[in-house]
Design a protein around this motif. Structure first.
Motif, PDB file in Angstrom:
ATOM      1  N   THR A   4       0.795  -1.280  -0.029  1.00 54.17           N
ATOM      2  CA  THR A   4       0.016   0.003   0.045  1.00 54.17           C
ATOM      3  C   THR A   4       0.954   1.183   0.067  1.00 54.17           C
ATOM      4  OG1 THR A   4      -0.156   0.134   2.303  1.00 54.17           O
ATOM      5  CG2 THR A   4      -1.739  -1.180   1.497  1.00 54.17           C
ATOM      6  N   GLN A   5       0.254   2.253  -0.395  1.00 56.22           N
ATOM      7  CA  GLN A   5       1.010   3.639  -0.302  1.00 56.22           C
ATOM      8  C   GLN A   5       1.601   3.949   1.014  1.00 56.22           C
ATOM      9  OE1 GLN A   5       1.800   5.507  -2.914  1.00 56.22           O
ATOM     10  NE2 GLN A   5       3.071   6.538  -1.612  1.00 56.22           N
ATOM     11  N   ALA A   6       0.734   3.584   2.360  1.00 57.28           N
ATOM     12  CA  ALA A   6       1.398   3.457   3.836  1.00 57.28           C
ATOM     13  C   ALA A   6       2.754   2.830   4.005  1.00 57.28           C
ATOM     14  CB  ALA A   6       0.177   3.252   4.688  1.00 57.28           C
ATOM     15  N   ASP A   7       2.643   1.269   3.361  1.00 60.83           N
ATOM     16  CA  ASP A   7       3.762   1.021   3.450  1.00 60.83           C
ATOM     17  C   ASP A   7       5.184   1.776   2.637  1.00 60.83           C
ATOM     18  OD1 ASP A   7       2.500  -1.251   4.419  1.00 60.83           O
ATOM     19  OD2 ASP A   7       2.028  -1.994   2.455  1.00 60.83           O
ATOM     20  N   ILE A   8       4.934   2.071   1.404  1.00 56.25           N
ATOM     21  CA  ILE A   8       5.755   2.917   0.721  1.00 56.25           C
ATOM     22  C   ILE A   8       6.140   3.924   1.449  1.00 56.25           C
ATOM     23  CG2 ILE A   8       6.431   4.038  -1.590  1.00 56.25           C
ATOM     24  CD1 ILE A   8       4.380   2.245  -2.987  1.00 56.25           C
ATOM     25  N   ASP A   9       5.393   4.790   1.927  1.00 58.51           N
ATOM     26  CA  ASP A   9       5.482   6.086   2.621  1.00 58.51           C
ATOM     27  C   ASP A   9       6.501   5.694   3.974  1.00 58.51           C
ATOM     28  OD1 ASP A   9       4.032   7.417   0.940  1.00 58.51           O
ATOM     29  OD2 ASP A   9       2.367   7.702   2.338  1.00 58.51           O
ATOM     30  N   LEU A  10       6.195   4.588   4.887  1.00 60.04           N
ATOM     31  CA  LEU A  10       6.814   4.114   5.946  1.00 60.04           C
ATOM     32  C   LEU A  10       8.432   3.877   5.373  1.00 60.04           C
ATOM     33  CD1 LEU A  10       7.170   3.698   9.016  1.00 60.04           C
ATOM     34  CD2 LEU A  10       6.404   1.270   8.598  1.00 60.04           C
ATOM     35  N   ALA A  11       8.414   3.040   4.446  1.00 63.46           N
ATOM     36  CA  ALA A  11       9.897   2.610   3.676  1.00 63.46           C
ATOM     37  C   ALA A  11      10.611   3.765   3.597  1.00 63.46           C
ATOM     38  CB  ALA A  11       9.555   1.765   2.742  1.00 63.46           C
ATOM     39  N   MET A  55      10.227   2.644  14.712  1.00 60.25           N
ATOM     40  CA  MET A  55       9.142   3.330  13.620  1.00 60.25           C
ATOM     41  C   MET A  55       8.388   2.194  13.081  1.00 60.25           C
ATOM     42  SD  MET A  55      11.632   5.967  11.915  1.00 60.25           S
ATOM     43  CE  MET A  55      10.395   6.493  10.573  1.00 60.25           C
ATOM     44  N   ILE A  56       8.672   1.210  12.925  1.00 59.44           N
ATOM     45  CA  ILE A  56       7.899  -0.051  12.436  1.00 59.44           C
ATOM     46  C   ILE A  56       7.054  -0.551  13.537  1.00 59.44           C
ATOM     47  CG2 ILE A  56       7.865  -2.581  11.436  1.00 59.44           C
ATOM     48  CD1 ILE A  56      10.901  -1.915  10.023  1.00 59.44           C
ATOM     49  N   GLU A  57       7.295  -0.664  14.706  1.00 58.87           N
ATOM     50  CA  GLU A  57       6.626  -1.192  15.691  1.00 58.87           C
ATOM     51  C   GLU A  57       5.601  -0.194  16.070  1.00 58.87           C
ATOM     52  OE1 GLU A  57       8.971  -2.543  19.125  1.00 58.87           O
ATOM     53  OE2 GLU A  57      10.451  -3.477  17.896  1.00 58.87           O
ATOM     54  N   ALA A  58       5.776   1.190  16.044  1.00 59.75           N
ATOM     55  CA  ALA A  58       4.645   2.020  16.022  1.00 59.75           C
ATOM     56  C   ALA A  58       3.561   1.922  14.937  1.00 59.75           C
ATOM     57  CB  ALA A  58       5.540   3.430  16.090  1.00 59.75           C
ATOM     58  N   ALA A  59       3.986   1.829  13.884  1.00 61.72           N
ATOM     59  CA  ALA A  59       3.270   1.899  12.704  1.00 61.72           C
ATOM     60  C   ALA A  59       2.367   0.720  12.456  1.00 61.72           C
ATOM     61  CB  ALA A  59       3.855   2.330  11.359  1.00 61.72           C
ATOM     62  N   PHE A  60       3.197  -0.480  12.428  1.00 61.24           N
ATOM     63  CA  PHE A  60       2.614  -1.760  11.952  1.00 61.24           C
ATOM     64  C   PHE A  60       3.091  -2.854  13.269  1.00 61.24           C
ATOM     65  CE2 PHE A  60       3.054   0.030   7.745  1.00 61.24           C
ATOM     66  CZ  PHE A  60       1.711   0.249   7.424  1.00 61.24           C
ATOM     67  N   PRO A  61       2.500  -2.772  14.560  1.00 65.12           N
ATOM     68  CA  PRO A  61       2.966  -3.470  15.474  1.00 65.12           C
ATOM     69  C   PRO A  61       2.904  -5.215  15.244  1.00 65.12           C
ATOM     70  CG  PRO A  61       0.998  -2.496  16.001  1.00 65.12           C
ATOM     71  CD  PRO A  61       1.508  -1.890  14.850  1.00 65.12           C
ATOM     72  N   ASP A  62       1.996  -5.447  14.241  1.00 70.26           N
ATOM     73  CA  ASP A  62       1.716  -6.985  14.185  1.00 70.26           C
ATOM     74  C   ASP A  62       2.741  -7.739  12.933  1.00 70.26           C
ATOM     75  OD1 ASP A  62      -0.407  -6.878  15.808  1.00 70.26           O
ATOM     76  OD2 ASP A  62      -1.875  -6.786  14.175  1.00 70.26           O
ATOM     77  N   ASP A  63       3.447  -6.571  12.440  1.00 69.98           N
ATOM     78  CA  ASP A  63       4.611  -7.110  11.536  1.00 69.98           C
ATOM     79  C   ASP A  63       5.648  -7.562  12.070  1.00 69.98           C
ATOM     80  OD1 ASP A  63       2.667  -6.291   9.668  1.00 69.98           O
ATOM     81  OD2 ASP A  63       4.105  -4.765   8.741  1.00 69.98           O
ATOM     82  N   ALA A  64       6.348  -8.719  11.533  1.00 69.61           N
ATOM     83  CA  ALA A  64       7.515  -9.349  11.815  1.00 69.61           C
ATOM     84  C   ALA A  64       8.666  -8.245  11.347  1.00 69.61           C
ATOM     85  CB  ALA A  64       7.877 -10.599  11.495  1.00 69.61           C
ATOM     86  N   ILE A  65       9.836  -8.250  12.069  1.00 68.68           N
ATOM     87  CA  ILE A  65      11.056  -7.405  11.683  1.00 68.68           C
ATOM     88  C   ILE A  65      12.108  -8.360  11.647  1.00 68.68           C
ATOM     89  CG2 ILE A  65      12.505  -5.602  12.341  1.00 68.68           C
ATOM     90  CD1 ILE A  65       9.989  -4.283  13.914  1.00 68.68           C
ATOM     91  N   ILE A  66      13.024  -8.465  10.709  1.00 69.61           N
ATOM     92  CA  ILE A  66      14.052  -9.203  10.657  1.00 69.61           C
ATOM     93  C   ILE A  66      15.305  -8.199  10.257  1.00 69.61           C
ATOM     94  CG2 ILE A  66      15.470 -11.118   9.229  1.00 69.61           C
ATOM     95  CD1 ILE A  66      12.537 -11.930   8.521  1.00 69.61           C
TER      96      ILE A  66
END
Length: 266
Positions: A4-11, A55-66
């Protein structure tokens, strides 16, 4: 699930934040240490990754981070952000601006979004599967490569190959050089090589021993620019890939490259 655009903006915000952390350490005291696997790490690596993870944890807390520095935080969304804050730490500590920050978003194990960001030169490649790759906001393309002979071939270091892989790489380098090995391949460059390939300055990049955080971001960038990435057996790159990587600006050359490398698929 799609990007989504939200994903692109966060990246993009992640890359901005990493750059803010990294720039003051470039050609300045950076707290170099050697990790247990003998690879170098600096304060820039650790602090940039910590900033991105928050920043990822704040925006998408359910996503994994590697992440390269702080390991894996499990998630339950089927999505994983894959981070390498300084890909090319050796280049970074030697004052060469050919390292990069790598940011990927994988969905169900497949790389779907990728950023290669060079924070010193302020160059950024953004790739999203199904969309044209952007270089600093403008679409960029790989170039045609009519034959293996004469192709511009790059790899970061011949020391990354085991003896078996090195033999196969030399065979490819010989084919690209048309038997004239005096020039040989282009060495050094880490992730920056893949950006150059996406923008039509290189034809082939071949590496081995890469981890998921080294290659996940590269796939959408190269493929969105018209190139193709795969492993040494010609199979697509996923979370389960072995770390043997081929990038070709012209997909028409892939079969030949795989054949020349011997397709031994460890």
């Amino acid at each position: 699930m799609r990007i989504t655009q939200a994903d692109i903006d966060l990246a993009n915000r992640l890359a901005d934040a990493a750059g803010v952390v990294i720039r003051p350490y470039f050609r300045a005291p950076h707290g170099l240490e050697t990790k247990a696997d003998h690879s170098p790490v600096t304060l820039a690596d650790r602090e940039a990754e910590a900033a991105m993870r928050a920043m990822i944890e704040a925006a998408f807390p359910d996503d994994a981070i590697i992440g390269e520095e702080y390991g894996t935080k499990p998630g339950n969304s089927g999505r994983a952000w894959v981070l390498d804050p300084v890909d090319g730490t050796r280049a970074f500590v030697s004052g060469r601006p050919v390292f990069g920050t790598l940011i990927a978003l994988m969905i169900d194990g497949w790389p779907m979004l990728g950023i290669i960001d060079q924070p010193i030169l302020k160059e950024r490649w953004l790739g999203v599967i199904g969309q044209p790759t952007l270089f600093n906001g403008i679409p960029t393309r790989t170039r045609l490569c009519p034959a293996l002979e004469g192709a511009a071939l790059a790899t970061t270091s011949p020391h990354a190959f085991d003896d078996h892989q090195a033999d196969h790489f030399v065979a490819l380098a010989r084919a690209a050089a048309g038997g004239k090995m005096r020039q040989g391949p282009i060495y050094g460059g880490d992730c920056y090589n893949y950006g150059c390939l996406a923008s039509g300055q290189l034809d082939i990049v071949v590496e081995a021993g890469l981890k998921i955080h080294d290659f996940a971001a590269l796939v959408p960038v190269v493929e969105g620019a018209g190139g193709r990435m795969c492993d040494w057996a010609g199979d697509p790159l996923t979370a389960d890939s072995s770390g043997e990587v081929i990038a070709a600006g012209d997909p028409a050359r892939i079969e030949e490259i795989v054949e020349t490398l011997g397709c031994h698929g460890h």
